[in-house]
Structures are given as structure tokens and as C-alpha cells.
Motif scaffolding. Structure first.
Motif, PDB file in Angstrom:
ATOM      1  N   LEU A   1      -2.285   4.569   5.994  1.00  0.00           N
ATOM      2  CA  LEU A   1      -2.992   3.290   5.841  1.00  0.00           C
ATOM      3  C   LEU A   1      -4.504   3.495   5.920  1.00  0.00           C
ATOM      4  N   VAL A   2      -4.931   4.434   6.765  1.00  0.00           N
ATOM      5  CA  VAL A   2      -6.359   4.741   6.877  1.00  0.00           C
ATOM      6  C   VAL A   2      -6.887   5.266   5.545  1.00  0.00           C
TER       7      VAL A   2
ATOM      8  N   ASP B   1      -5.527   4.941   2.615  1.00  0.00           N
ATOM      9  CA  ASP B   1      -5.380   3.929   1.573  1.00  0.00           C
ATOM     10  C   ASP B   1      -6.542   2.934   1.631  1.00  0.00           C
ATOM     11  N   LYS B   2      -6.947   2.625   2.844  1.00  0.00           N
ATOM     12  CA  LYS B   2      -8.092   1.735   3.016  1.00  0.00           C
ATOM     13  C   LYS B   2      -9.377   2.423   2.516  1.00  0.00           C
TER      14      LYS B   2
ATOM     15  N   HIS C   1     -10.325   2.225  -1.128  1.00  0.00           N
ATOM     16  CA  HIS C   1     -11.019   1.047  -1.623  1.00  0.00           C
ATOM     17  C   HIS C   1     -12.484   1.011  -1.185  1.00  0.00           C
ATOM     18  N   ILE C   2     -12.855   1.925  -0.307  1.00  0.00           N
ATOM     19  CA  ILE C   2     -14.243   1.978   0.158  1.00  0.00           C
ATOM     20  C   ILE C   2     -14.996   3.092  -0.564  1.00  0.00           C
TER      21      ILE C   2
ATOM     22  N   ILE D   1     -13.762   3.410   9.342  1.00  0.00           N
ATOM     23  CA  ILE D   1     -12.408   2.991   9.706  1.00  0.00           C
ATOM     24  C   ILE D   1     -12.103   3.621  11.057  1.00  0.00           C
TER      25      ILE D   1
ATOM     26  N   THR E   1      -9.230   3.871  13.795  1.00  0.00           N
ATOM     27  CA  THR E   1      -7.889   3.629  14.326  1.00  0.00           C
ATOM     28  C   THR E   1      -7.593   4.734  15.334  1.00  0.00           C
TER      29      THR E   1
END
Ligand code: MN
Length: 714
Positions: free
Chosen positions: A435-436, A438-439, A442-443, A702, A704
Motif C-alpha cells: 500500500l505504501v 502503491d501510494k 501516485h506521488i 508516507i 507507516t
């Protein structure tokens, strides 16, 4: 109802194929409820290298990629995957997950066909059941093991089948089957030449034998000629055109063809030689014969000493016989019986000598690594199947005969199935880690770089669609050095190095691409490592002095793109290995610092003592650490934990300002770290563990618990 031979063959193939697939679904069933293994509603793959082919396939499907991004769009694995993605109604994730299941199960076809050529279909069937799920073959072709292995045994097994049939029947069509298989095999796996050469040599010996005994050897020489043409080092389509024309010539003017067969054979040999056919063999031979002269250090043009990955992979230990036998047959006794069976088979059917190249390559595992064992699987499966069949034949009673056949087959299958049930391989990444990335996709832009250790290179490129400095195929000492340095030095040096290495990597790519004539000065720079090149550009003869300047504000090259730093908790365990690559005096190759880094995930505690294992004991009241019998002072004790809002809280207790050791208790991770001051001040520890980043250099992007991404601000 009686089935014809062909119907029976087809029936056996279908049953064995379904069996091989069904067994591979055990893994899917076992993990069906583990959500952390899934992304986009599908299981993720479980082999790191798979993300390499996946990147290429994704780019082929999209129809574009970035220059210099190392995407393998020219590889067969990526091309075949993209083809499936285009024609099949399944998601990309589903296709790469199940491709190994369906493609590797095709192995049952050549095995059963070889059995058929022996006149014993049952032998082929039993061998197919065993071969398709045998220990090592399963491990390397299970669901999610998306790598070239999925066809690496299928192709040579088809080759074995078509060679057996060619020599036995002398039918022309097998010349085309053989050539096609070689062309496809080479396309799929360029390293396939060693096996092809072995088959070629074996048949050559047979032709010589026939010549001496004045037998008709023309067909077999024709077979060799077709094989050699298919093995030339040129594009597969060109080879296809050659063998097809040759085949038409043979079909139309057989007499004429046989008149010139010697010339054709000679021509094939010459073309093979001149296209560089013997180069790989020569290279291998040199490596074997002159073993001592293999360079184990990685020296660049400027004689800088880099760390070699070879040094981290311990000298391939002798593989214990048990392991070796298990991986081929699932069990030592089955393995020994398989060899006996195969020897017996060769005596009864000398054509089965053709299985020796596969067996030989499998036995290379004893010196070359476990990955070779899969080559021996089909041949030895035929061996044990033959033995089982012969034993069953001893019984005249039909019922007894079939009972023996079934019982013995189950007996050889069961250790392998038992292994499969226990072989619970996790996916490469977990959902939260992906998920990291994948995010980040988009950045970050596709031309941006993500800096991280090479282990994460392929998955990062696949999920975040960016560029990386190092990956599973690009990780020599000289390319690892800057990355290791960026992770383990202070933040200023790290930031400078990241910018420098990215810009130099791009610059190198473009100079390489343009292939311009370079001045000798520029050539020296280009043939040296990036570090050497930078040092020369900045006017330093001594690389160490150059590295020292990175702590200061140096003038950096023009910024062409953004750079992100990906820091996973996963890297904690390999931090000492990561350190080896930059903890070096490059001028001499000597180690620079003694590193202390210890991680405990399995600690016990009572009122006074916190036992970290390995002889490390922390006295909670006195705040001292014992390493074995030595009491060592601790500089500070730090406790990190996430608050209700998921924000990291860092609590620091200063103990002894002169001490060199730091202790960090990462509460939510159930991890305790003990490390020296240098590691403590490293970018990885400061940014990942403590989130203590220099605001002039880095910006959190990001955050997490499992992975953190920072953007470089310079
Ligand atoms: Mn790309």
C-alpha cells in the motif's frame, strides 16, 4: 469400452495435468484467509525476481516505458505474460500468480509421451504424477513462483521426447519439432545452451558409433544439422526461417539433400562458431580450469576496491546428500530406487541414455547450488516409474498387479505431498507494505528515483513505477556502495550522495546510449565506478577525501528529477550486511569501522533484567548492559511508540554521554536495538526509527510503521 492408444495418452495427460494443478492449489487454500498476502483482491507473488518480469509485462501492456528504467521488455517471460494479459479475461495479478501453475504442469505432456515411446504408457503416467510435483520442482514452480523456472524443465523435456522419437522413428517431422523446441527454449532461457550442447554431443557420439559400425547415420547427421542451425546465436525468427527452408529442401529433394548433408552440417558448425556459439562454453571452461584466477574483488578502473556480493554469499557448502536426494525425489530411498530404475531403463532401452544431460545438470547441484536439482526430476521420475511398473509386472493376477502399481505410486508421491503441505511460503511483501508503494506511485513520477536496498528494487519498480539504482540483477559492489553509503552515513552525506548517484547514473546511461567517441579522460571516468567518476570530477585523487567533503555543502549537479528514500522495517535484519558495502576504505579495500548492531525480537524480562539473548542482558535498575561478562556503558536509552493517532512518540533517557552504545526499544514492533554511535546516527536509524530528519534535506511523504518514504529536498 476400449480406448485407442492415442485416446489413452490424451486421457493420462489430462488427469496428470489436473493433478499437478490441484496439488498447487493447496497453498491457495492454506492462505485463503490471510488478507495481508493479498493486493487488489488477489494473492501477491512469492518470488522477488518475479517483479522483474512483471515490470516488463506491465510496460508491454501499457505500451511504454522510460529510457534507462531497466524494464525487461525484451525478455520472453515478460512478452509471454503480456500476451496472456491481452488475450485472457483475468487481471494482471491473477495471471502472474497462476502462470507458473499452468505452464509448469505442461511437464506432464513430454513425460507421458516419453513413456509412450517406451511402449509403457503407465510408466509415463506415474512419472508425470511424480515429476510434476516433486519437491524442488514444486518449490520453483508453485503458485506465485513467477519466474523462468515455470518452463525451464518443460522445454528440455520436450526436447528429450522429440530426440527420442526422432532417433527411434527417423521421421522427418521430429526434425522440425526438435528445432522449434530449441529455438523456443533459447528464447525463453538464453542460458539453455549448455543442455543443448550436451544433447548435441551425445548424439554426435552416436553418429560416430554408427559410422564406425557402418550403419546408416544420415538421418542422425541431419538431426544434428537441424539442431546446430537452431542453436546459432542469431534472432529466433531468422533461425526459424533457416530451419523451415531447410525442411522444405529436405522434403522436396531428399536425395539431393542427403548428397550435401556434410556441407550443410559443416555450414551449421561454422555459423554456430562465428555467431559466438562457443563463447559461453569457453568462458565456463576457463572459469573451471583456472579457478584460482577468478577475480573475487571488484576493482574499478581507478583501482578502487569494492565489496563483492560473492563475499556475502558464503562459499557454496557441499549440499548434504539427504537434502539433494529429497529435492529430486522427495525421499532418500525413493531417490536411490529411482537411480536403480533409471539404470535398468537405460540397459533395457539404450535410447534413454538421452536423459543423461538432464540428470547430469541436476547433479551439478552438488557443486553449483540447489537450483539445479530440478533438471534431474523428470528423468529420475521415469526411473522410479519404470521400477514400479516392472515390480508390478511380476504379478500375474491383474487385480494384484494394479494394487501394487497404485500402492507404490502413492508411496512415492506421499513424501512430496507432505513436503508441499508443510511448505508455507509467504508472499514477498505484505499488503500494508505494498500500500505504501502503491501510494508512492501516485506521488512520484515515472522518471523519479526511489533509493533503497537492492532486495526491494524489483518490487519498488513494479508497484511504484519509478526508477531504482539497484535491484535483484544490478547489485555489484560498485553500484551498491552509494546506496549503502546513503543508508548508513549521516544525513548530509546521505542526501548529497543520493543526488550525486542518481544524476551520475542517468548521465552514464545517456552517454552509453549515444555511444559517442569519448576522449580518454572521459573514458577513464566512465569505465570507473560512479564514485570514482564523481571524485575525478570534483578534483580528488583520493576517494576517501572526496567522501569526506559530502558532509559539507558541495556544489551538486543539476537536479533533473525527484528522489525518494524508501525505508522499510524489513531492512532492519539485514542492516549489518547493507553496511558491509560502504564500510570500506575504497583505496585499500580494508574495513573502515567496527560495527556493532544487534536486534532482539525475542527478549525476556523480569523485574531487574531484560534478557536480549545472545548473552546481552540489560540491568533495568542500574541501566547497564552486559555483553557476555563485560559490562558496557550505554549512552542513552530510547523508547519509541505510536500514539492513538498513529504518531510516533520518542522518549529519550540520557545515561552516559561518553558511551558509544545506544539502545532503542521499539515498543509496537516488539524490537530492541543495540548499536554503536555511527549506526545510531545513520540516516536509516534516524529517519526510520526515530523520524528525526533534517528539515533542510528531507521531507516525510508516507509514514507507516512498516515502511517510511522521504523525499529529498536538495
Ligand atoms: Mn519505468
Amino acid at each position: 469400452m476400449t480406448l485407442s492408444e492415442n485416446q489413452k495418452t490424451f486421457f493420462y495427460i489430462i488427469v496428470a495435468f489436473i493433478f499437478s494443478i490441484a496439488v498447487r492449489f493447496i497453498w491457495v487454500e492454506q492462505f485463503s484467509s490471510v488478507e495481508q498476502f493479498k493486493f487488489n483482491n488477489q494473492f501477491m507473488i512469492n518470488t522477488n525476481d518475479g517483479y522483474y518480469w512483471a515490470e516488463g509485462a506491465r510496460d508491454l501492456v501499457n505500451g511504454f516505458h522510460q529510457e534507462g528504467d531497466l524494464s525487461p521488455i525484451d525478455t520472453a517471460a515478460s512478452q509471454l505474460t503480456a500476451f496472456f494479459v491481452k488475450i485472457l479475461p483475468f487481471s494482471f495479478e491473477t495471471i502472474i500468480l497462476y502462470m507458473p501453475v499452468f505452464l509448469s504442469s505442461l511437464l506432464v505432456i513430454p513425460i507421458i509421451l516419453v513413456g509412450k515411446s517406451l511402449g509403457k504408457l503407465e510408466v509415463g503416467f506415474i512419472a508425470a504424477l511424480l515429476g510434476s510435483i516433486a519437491w524442488s520442482y514444486y518449490n520453483r514452480t508453485m503458485v506465485g513462483y513467477y519466474d523462468t523456472d515455470m518452463l525451464n524443465i518443460v522445454f528440455p523435456s520436450f526436447l528429450l521426447w522429440s530426440l527420442i522419437w526422432a532417433i527411434r522413428t527417423r521421421e522427418d517431422k521430429y526434425l522440425i519439432f526438435t528445432s522449434l523446441d530449441i529455438i523456443l527454449y533459447r528464447w525463453w532461457y538464453p542460458q539453455s545452451y549448455s543442455l543443448e550442447i550436451a544433447f548435441f554431443t551425445l548424439i554426435s557420439l552416436y553418429v560416430i558409433y554408427q559410422y564406425i559400425n557402418k550403419e546408416d547415420f544420415k538421418f542422425n547427421l541431419t538431426l544434428l544439422t537441424f539442431m546446430m542451425f537452431a542453436m546459432i546465436y542469431v534472432n529466433g525468427l531468422i533461425k526459424l526461417a533457416i530451419v523451415v527452408s531447410l525442411f522444405i529442401f529436405l522434403k522436396l529433394k531428399k536425395e539431393k539433400f542427403y548428397k550435401v548433408i556434410f556441407y550443410l552440417f559443416g555450414l551449421a558448425l561454422i555459423l554456430f562458431l562465428f555467431s559466438g556459439g562457443f563463447n559461453p562454453i569457453w568462458g565456463k571452461l576457463k572459469a573451471y580450469v583456472f579457478k584460482d584466477s577468478i577475480i573475487v574483488t571488484d576493482l574499478d578502473e581507478l583501482k578502487l576496491h569494492f565489496f563483492t556480493v560473492m563475499q556475502t554469499v558464503r562459499e557454496a557448502d557441499q549440499i548434504p546428500f539427504n537434502t539433494f536426494a529429497n529435492r529430486i525425489s522427495g525421499n532418500v530411498i525413493v531417490f536411490i530406487l529411482s537411480i536403480i530404475g533409471y539404470i535398468w531403463l537405460m540397459i533395457k532401452r539404450p535410447i534413454m541414455l538421452l536423459g543423461l544431460p538432464l540428470l547430469g545438470l541436476g547433479f551439478l547441484a552438488t557443486s553449483g547450488g540447489l537450483r539445479f536439482t530440478i533438471y534431474a526430476v523428470p528423468v529420475l521420475a521415469l526411473g522410479i516409474a519404470f521400477l514400479i511398473h516392472e515390480v508390478a509386472e511380476l504379478f500375474k493376477n491383474k487385480f494384484l498387479k494394479y494394487t501394487v502399481l497404485v500402492v507404490l505410486t502413492i508411496a512415492v508421491l506421499s513424501p512430496n505431498i507432505k513436503h508441499i503441505i508443510g511448505y508455507r511460503v509467504p508472499t514477498v511483501f505484505t499488503k500494508n507494505e505494498v500500500l505504501v508503494l502503491d501510494k508512492l506511485k501516485h506521488i512520484a513520477k515515472r522518471e523519479d528515483y526511489v533509493v533503497s536496498w537492492w532486495d526491494y528494487g524489483y518490487p519498488i519498480r513494479y508497484y511504484a513505477d519509478v526508477k531504482t539504482l539497484v535491484d535483484g540483477g544490478k547489485h555489484s559492489g560498485r553500484v551498491n556502495f552509494p546506496v549503502s553509503f546513503s543508508l548508513l552515513s549521516d544525513q548530509k552525506s546521505s542526501a548529497n550522495m543520493m543526488r550525486l548517484d542518481v544524476e551520475y547514473t542517468e548521465k552514464r546511461f545517456w552517454i552509453d546510449k549515444k555511444e559517442e567517441n569519448l576522449s580518454t579522460d572521459k573514458k577513464t571516468k566512465l569505465e570507473s565506478s560512479n564514485i570514482g567518476w564523481m571524485a575525478l570530477d570534483y578534483g580528488y585523487k583520493n576517494v576517501n577525501s572526496f567522501l569526506d567533503t559530502l558532509k559539507t555543502d558541495i556544489k551538486l549537479p543539476k537536479k533533473t528529477r525527484d528522489i525518494y528514500l524508501y525505508l522499510p522495517n524489513r531492512m532492519m535484519g539485514i542492516l549489518p550486511t547493507v553496511d558491509l558495502f560502504s564500510n570500506l576504505d575504497l583505496q585499500t579495500g580494508n574495513k573502515k569501522y567496527n560495527t556493532f548492531f544487534y536486534i532482539s525480537r525475542n527478549f525476556r524480562e523480569n523485574l531487574q533484567i531484560l534478557d536480549l539473548g545472545q548473552g546481552l542482558r540489560f540491568n533495568k535498575q542500574k541501566a547497564t548492559l552486559n555483553i557476555g561478562n563485560n559490562k558496557v556503558p550505554i549512552n542513552s536509552l530510547i523508547i519509541t511508540k505510536y500514539d492513538k493517532n498513529g504518531k510516533l512518540q520518542v522518549e529519550k533517557k540520557d545515561l552516559n554521554p561518553l558511551a558509544n552504545l545506544y539502545m532503542i526499544f521499539m515498543k509496537n514492533y516488539h524490537q530492541i536495538l543495540v548499536m554503536d554511535a555511527r549506526v545510531f546516527n545513520s540516516t536509516y536509524i534516524q529517519l526510520f526509527v526515530l523520524e528525526n530528519y533534517d528539515k533542510k534535506l528531507f521531507e516525510p511523504v508516507i509514514m507507516t510503521p512498516l515502511a517510511k518514504v522521504y523525499k529529498l529536498k536538495i
